[in-house]
Design a protein around this motif. Structure first.
Motif, mmCIF file in Angstrom:
data_model
loop_
_atom_site.group_PDB
_atom_site.id
_atom_site.type_symbol
_atom_site.label_atom_id
_atom_site.label_comp_id
_atom_site.label_asym_id
_atom_site.label_seq_id
_atom_site.Cartn_x
_atom_site.Cartn_y
_atom_site.Cartn_z
ATOM 1 N N MET A 16 0.848 -1.161 0.000
ATOM 2 C CA MET A 16 0.000 0.000 0.000
ATOM 3 C C MET A 16 0.903 1.236 0.000
ATOM 4 S SD MET A 16 -3.180 0.750 2.545
ATOM 5 C CE MET A 16 -4.178 -0.611 1.999
ATOM 6 N N LYS A 17 0.678 2.118 -0.934
ATOM 7 C CA LYS A 17 1.487 3.325 -1.027
ATOM 8 C C LYS A 17 1.056 4.353 0.004
ATOM 9 C CE LYS A 17 2.867 3.128 -5.802
ATOM 10 N NZ LYS A 17 2.996 3.887 -7.028
ATOM 11 N N ARG A 18 2.034 5.039 0.530
ATOM 12 C CA ARG A 18 1.774 6.040 1.563
ATOM 13 C C ARG A 18 0.877 7.158 1.052
ATOM 14 N NH1 ARG A 18 6.874 8.651 4.362
ATOM 15 N NH2 ARG A 18 7.082 9.479 2.271
ATOM 16 N N GLU A 19 1.014 7.510 -0.222
ATOM 17 C CA GLU A 19 0.205 8.596 -0.789
ATOM 18 C C GLU A 19 -1.277 8.238 -0.857
ATOM 19 O OE1 GLU A 19 2.749 7.188 -3.100
ATOM 20 O OE2 GLU A 19 4.176 8.283 -1.876
ATOM 21 N N ASN A 20 -1.586 6.938 -0.910
ATOM 22 C CA ASN A 20 -2.973 6.490 -1.058
ATOM 23 C C ASN A 20 -3.688 6.265 0.280
ATOM 24 O OD1 ASN A 20 -2.458 6.516 -3.789
ATOM 25 N ND2 ASN A 20 -2.051 4.329 -3.895
ATOM 26 N N LEU A 21 -2.973 6.419 1.392
ATOM 27 C CA LEU A 21 -3.568 6.155 2.698
ATOM 28 C C LEU A 21 -4.450 7.317 3.149
ATOM 29 C CD1 LEU A 21 -0.559 4.668 4.685
ATOM 30 C CD2 LEU A 21 -2.525 3.448 3.790
ATOM 31 N N GLY A 22 -5.595 6.977 3.669
ATOM 32 C CA GLY A 22 -6.486 7.980 4.263
ATOM 33 C C GLY A 22 -6.466 7.816 5.771
ATOM 34 N N LEU A 23 -6.442 8.909 6.499
ATOM 35 C CA LEU A 23 -6.345 8.822 7.958
ATOM 36 C C LEU A 23 -7.513 8.069 8.577
ATOM 37 C CD1 LEU A 23 -4.943 12.325 8.958
ATOM 38 C CD2 LEU A 23 -3.783 10.129 9.008
ATOM 39 N N GLU A 24 -8.706 8.256 8.068
ATOM 40 C CA GLU A 24 -9.867 7.549 8.621
ATOM 41 C C GLU A 24 -10.097 6.211 7.923
ATOM 42 O OE1 GLU A 24 -11.796 7.952 11.340
ATOM 43 O OE2 GLU A 24 -10.296 9.474 11.785
#
Length: 84
Positions: free
Chosen positions: A1-9
């Motif tokens: 999973m790429k860091r740019e694609n992560l959502g906090l919620e």
């Protein structure tokens, strides 16, 4: 999973699990600031897997017995080998 694609919620459980298992102190302080101790504890209690060190860490900090965490309950039983 790429860091740019992560959502906090959206990816909260993933972020908390990775910070607990692989993070450093600065990572812990960051997720504690973003989510708060209660939300981290609630999320960690629902995780299917968490290594022993991380489980003991979050259990001690939160004051919740490790027996109440899902990853502790679902831990597979492994027979010990005979010691000769």
């Amino acid at each position: 999973m790429k860091r740019e694609n992560l959502g906090l919620e959206k990816n909260k459980a993933y972020i908390i699990q990775r910070a607990l298992e692989y993070g450093q102190l600065k990572d812990w302080l960051l997720i504690k600031k973003v989510y708060g101790m209660e939300e981290i504890t609630r999320t960690a209690m629902k995780l299917r897997s968490l290594d022993d060190i991380s489980l003991n860490f979050i259990s001690t900090l939160s004051g919740v017995p490790k027996e109440k965490f899902r990853c502790y309950i679902l831990r597979p039983f492994q027979e010990k080998h005979w010691s000769y």
